[in-house]
Design an enzyme around this catalytic site. Structure first.
Site, short mmCIF file in Angstrom:
data_model
loop_
_atom_site.label_atom_id
_atom_site.label_comp_id
_atom_site.label_asym_id
_atom_site.label_seq_id
_atom_site.Cartn_x
_atom_site.Cartn_y
_atom_site.Cartn_z
N TRP A 70 0.90 -1.14 0.00
CA TRP A 70 0.00 0.00 0.00
C TRP A 70 0.94 1.19 0.00
CZ3 TRP A 70 -1.77 4.34 2.51
CH2 TRP A 70 -3.04 4.76 2.10
N GLY A 97 5.29 -0.10 6.26
CA GLY A 97 5.64 1.03 7.13
C GLY A 97 6.40 2.09 6.35
N LYS A 601 -17.71 2.54 -0.54
CA LYS A 601 -16.52 3.17 0.02
C LYS A 601 -15.94 4.27 -0.88
CE LYS A 601 -13.27 3.81 2.98
NZ LYS A 601 -13.68 4.55 4.17
#
Ligand code: GLU
Length: 606
Positions: A70, A97, A601
């Site tokens: 992501w 991260g 969404k």
């Protein structure tokens, strides 16, 4: 934040890794990759279906690492997908991260002749580990040395072709779970892909490093060669595991607020100078210095974050700001002159109305900016400059953590603009300090979840709600009402508390509760007076007030006490409180809060 999965054991790794990755896919990713020692590295944009198409071989490898990305640094392309390799092709790293100091480390590595393939922050890890092993250190020591040099968040998987049976993992900020099987071990970012193989899991803590082989696992820290992390037996089903033990994604995401706030401010504050450092808009700093009007455009929850942006930017930056619903802006004839910028606030970066509003702004010659959560999304690409939220994927249809993050990022933008205009260093430092304290204060609000549930339960039969607030609490009132409407289907309206006497007060009776957002700020007394007017009409009152405020108790039937912060940042804390209120109210009714009826969404239709 995202998805990692590793296997080492006595079976063929390939099908296990692909299936494991598939069960992490529910979170929504932009690219994927897999490495098994002895087989070629495979990476692709898209997710596991694409990856399966590209794995044209049957590997005999008994171990491997797999990743769902992501994107946070660099667009979601094949080269930027993980795992990333070093120069020798022996070290492979998959990472969830953000490595905060990657720029400095990359520059040093380049001076030492390392070549980089990707734009990610992650790739430096592979090269740093390479330096260690090439210098003769053990795989484990090379990893330890590397971790000692990096700052930021990580859930890591590291594979070394010369030690194919070993996988090393490390956790700082991003979750990592070990799965302990019989002659095989697993690593994943949550228990979902592990449970079909074993129910014995070890949840790593921040700072832990684990070394697994098919028959052993050892957990250590940077300084201790071994520490005890007992295994737990979990009886979750796959669905519970994907929600991290929470009953709904929405509740899980509300609880991610502290982490999301940390990610929003990480590496972006210069505390000493009371300034914000925003790499993404520095390229247009000159144009921003001459800015004389800003139009913020957004939809739904992001629009309310935008309203807070207006208050923040006018307050700290001294720039006139207007906020427009994107669906209106695109069909009006907005007046855009030289010196006007249009800023879109969007979680997905794909909301059609917001995209068209940005295009309209561009056509009229405005500088376009974005506060966007999804890296590489259309709005991120089409705007001239912007700031990413780094809030991670949001699954619940009703936005929660994205709102919290948007407000934090808009306050950074306000600080950035303010400090290049009249905002003093001293005032800037107060904002910086407020932002730094916010994750901890958000944790305190989350501890109120059960108290808020009990209060929501008391009002479970109400069919109408009002949410009121003034100044910084006004957009929170609007957002609180929207949250309740979307997930509980109960009628709710948000109003500026000062507006009550101009109309809504007529509706108040014993069956019409009001949620008043009334922190001890510059308009506290005024809001309290508006509440007293409601009390006089026998309207039930729920207050969201500052800890230690005794006066409010005399007016409100129920009080949710949130910690004190500076006025400009109080919406973050009261925002979490209204999210929890809406969540519990709807969850008690047994509604599907993650997928409210009639809603979707990412709204890519008009
Ligand atoms: N910061 C890394 C990247 O952008 C990892 C993103 C993730 O957590 O998937 O590639």
């Amino acid at each position: 934040m995202c998805g990692i999965f590793a296997y080492t054991g006595d079976k063929k790794a390939q099908p296990i890794l692909l299936e494991g990755l598939q069960s992490l896919e529910y979170r929504g990713y932009d690219s994927a990759g897999i490495f098994m020692p002895g087989s070629p590295l495979v990476k692709t944009p898209g997710a596991v279906t694409e990856l399966r198409k590209r794995v044209h071989f049957t590997s005999d490898a008994k171990s491997g690492i797999a990743h769902l990305r992501w994107a946070t640094h660099g667009e979601p392309t094949e080269v930027n997908a993980h795992p990333h390799a070093d120069c020798t092709g022996d070290v492979y790293v998959a990472h969830n991260g953000i490595i905060e100091n990657f720029r400095e480390l990359k520059a040093e590595l380049e001076k030492r002749n390392h070549t980089f393939k990707s734009q990610t922050d992650t790739e430096i890890l592979a090269h740093l580990i390479e330096e260690g092993v090439v210098a003769g250190k053990s795989f484990e020591d090379a990893v330890i040395d590397t971790l000692q040099q990096v700052r930021g968040t990580y859930g890591l998987l590291i594979s070394y072709a010369k030690e194919p049976g070993t996988v090393i993992t490390a956790r700082m900020g991003s979750p990592v779970v070990l799965g302990l099987g019989d002659g095989e071990n697993f690593i994943a970012s949550d228990a979902t892909p592990i449970l079909r193989h074993t129910k014995e899991v070890v949840f790593l803590n921040d700072g832990d490093i684990a070394i697994i082989t098919p028959t052993s696992h050892r957990v250590r820290t940077l300084t201790n060669s071994e520490i005890d992390r007992p295994a737990e037996h979990v009886d979750w089903d796959t669905e519970e595991a994907s929600k991290g033990g929470y009953p709904h994604f929405m509740l899980k995401e509300i609880h991610e607020a502290p982490e999301v706030l940390e990610n929003a401010i990480r590496g972006r504050l210069i505390a000493k100078e009371g300034r914000a450092k925003l790499g993404g808009i520095e390229s247009v700093a000159d144009t921003l210095a001459d800015l004389d009007r800003l139009i913020i455009t957004a939809c739904g929850t992001a629009y309310y974050a935008g309203l807070l942006g207006e208050y923040l930017i006018e307050d700290l930056g001294g720039i006139p700001v207007e906020v427009e619903l994107a669906s209106e802006f695109r069909y009006r004839k907005p007046i855009i002159r030289k010196g006007t910028a249009v800023l879109a606030v969007t979680q997905s970066g794909e909301t059609l109305d917001t995209l068209e509003a940005i295009r309209e702004g561009k056509r009229r010659g405005a500088l376009t900016l974005g506060v966007v959560n999804t890296v590489g999304s259309t709005i991120a690409r089409e705007t001239d400059a912007g700031v990413y939220n780094h809030a991670g994927p949001e699954i619940g249809v009703a936005s929660t953590k994205a709102f919290v993050s948007q407000v934090a990022v808009l306050s950074l933008v306000a600080l950035f603009l303010g400090r290049s205009r009249g905002l003093s260093e001293d005032e800037g430092r107060k904002i910086v300090q407020g932002l730094q304290e916010l994750p901890e204060l958000a944790r305190k609000v989350l501890k109120l979840s059960e108290t808020i549930r009990k209060i929501a339960l008391k009002y479970k039969d109400a069919r109408d709600f009002l949410f009121i607030g003034r100044r910084y609490s006004y957009p929170v009132a609007l957002e609180g009402a929207l949250k309740l409407k979307e997930i509980s289907y109960v009628h709710a309206e948000g109003y500026g508390a000062g507006e009550m006497k101009h109309g809504p007060l007529a509706m108040i009776d014993t069956k019409f509760p009001t949620v008043a957002i009334v922190p001890q700020d510059s308009v506290y007394e005024k809001t309290l007076s508006n509440m007293i007017e409601i009390q006089a009409r026998k309207g039930p009152l729920i207050a969201i007030a500052t800890e230690g405020d005794e006066r409010v108790k005399e007016v409100a039937n129920d009080v949710i006490y949130i910690p004190k912060t500076i006025e400009q940042l109080s919406p973050v804390l009261s925002g979490i409180a209204v999210q929890l209120f809406a969540y519990h109210f709807a969850a008690e009714k047994g509604l599907n809060v993650d997928r409210p009826r009639n809603l979707a969404k990412s709204v890519t239709v008009e």
